[in-house]
Motif scaffolding. Sequence first.
Motif, short mmCIF file in Angstrom:
data_model
loop_
_atom_site.label_atom_id
_atom_site.label_comp_id
_atom_site.label_asym_id
_atom_site.label_seq_id
_atom_site.Cartn_x
_atom_site.Cartn_y
_atom_site.Cartn_z
N TYR A 14 0.84 -1.20 0.00
CA TYR A 14 0.00 0.00 0.00
C TYR A 14 0.87 1.25 0.00
O TYR A 14 1.64 1.49 0.94
N ILE A 30 -5.59 4.88 5.72
CA ILE A 30 -5.23 3.47 5.65
C ILE A 30 -6.27 2.63 6.38
O ILE A 30 -6.81 3.04 7.42
N LEU A 32 -6.34 -1.13 7.89
CA LEU A 32 -5.56 -2.31 8.22
C LEU A 32 -6.49 -3.52 8.30
O LEU A 32 -7.69 -3.38 8.52
N ARG A 36 -4.61 -7.67 12.63
CA ARG A 36 -3.32 -7.16 12.15
C ARG A 36 -2.21 -8.15 12.49
O ARG A 36 -2.37 -9.00 13.35
N GLN A 37 -1.06 -7.97 11.81
CA GLN A 37 0.06 -8.85 12.14
C GLN A 37 0.45 -8.64 13.59
O GLN A 37 0.23 -7.58 14.19
N ILE A 40 1.31 -5.21 15.95
CA ILE A 40 0.85 -3.92 15.42
C ILE A 40 -0.49 -3.60 16.08
O ILE A 40 -1.56 -3.73 15.47
N LEU A 46 2.55 0.96 14.84
CA LEU A 46 2.36 1.17 13.40
C LEU A 46 3.43 2.11 12.85
O LEU A 46 4.00 1.85 11.78
N TYR A 100 4.09 0.56 1.96
CA TYR A 100 3.94 -0.16 3.23
C TYR A 100 3.32 -1.53 2.99
O TYR A 100 2.28 -1.64 2.32
N ALA A 102 1.20 -4.18 4.41
CA ALA A 102 0.23 -4.47 5.46
C ALA A 102 -0.10 -5.96 5.43
O ALA A 102 -0.48 -6.50 4.39
N GLY A 104 -2.06 -9.30 7.47
CA GLY A 104 -3.04 -9.69 8.47
C GLY A 104 -4.09 -10.60 7.89
O GLY A 104 -3.93 -11.15 6.80
N TYR A 132 -10.21 -6.36 3.07
CA TYR A 132 -9.57 -6.30 1.75
C TYR A 132 -10.33 -7.11 0.71
O TYR A 132 -10.26 -6.84 -0.48
N GLY A 183 -7.20 -1.39 1.22
CA GLY A 183 -6.26 -0.66 2.06
C GLY A 183 -6.67 0.77 2.33
O GLY A 183 -6.02 1.46 3.11
#
Length: 201
Positions: A14, A30, A32, A36-37, A40, A46, A100, A102, A104, A132, A183
């Motif tokens: 992204y 943004i 996410l 999230r991973q 984060i 972040l 970036y 992202a 997840g 997403y 995203g």
Amino acid sequence: SGLIASNMGFKLNYPLAATGAGSNSGTNVIALPFNRQTGIDTANALIGDIGLANVQNVQQFLEATDGYAIYTGRKGSPDPDFPLEPGVGYFIKMSAPVDYIAVGSHDPSLSVSLEAAGAGSASGTNFFALPYHTTATTANDLILDIGLANVQNVQQFLEATDGFAIYTGRKGSPDPDFNLVPGEAYFVKMSTTVSYTPSHF
């Protein structure tokens, strides 16, 4: 942006733009993943993942006031860190451009409260982060998925001007529909409070 999806999760490349070509102030939105991973979980985390030198601040929309909490990640800053929430969008103001990554996964059991004006919401405006793999490809699709009677409009942030494209979904409206981007987060202004579970593939 490039999206890689599997049954297990997502990896999205992204672009976050600084002031310059295509961006007026270096402000980006943004969305996410709902999950999230690992690690984060806060604005500070972040910023660290994107790179402290690249980020001026992360901004959280406050529904109760239609204002913003702003966190810079700098020592000595009076602005407190804040937790990241699933289904919530954020602004990120960049000092340098970054693509970036992202990472997840989605939580299909999670419903997001989209609030109308009243207790907890000043104007009924919500900053919503779509999954997403949503089935909605346009603002009109999103309005119909939430329920036309429940939604006043969907707003897309325009990096080039720091303004907004606003789509109501009503016949005869001069505002054009727009495509949704993986995203990217959107403001959704509600007429009725809805516990929304996004449709997805």
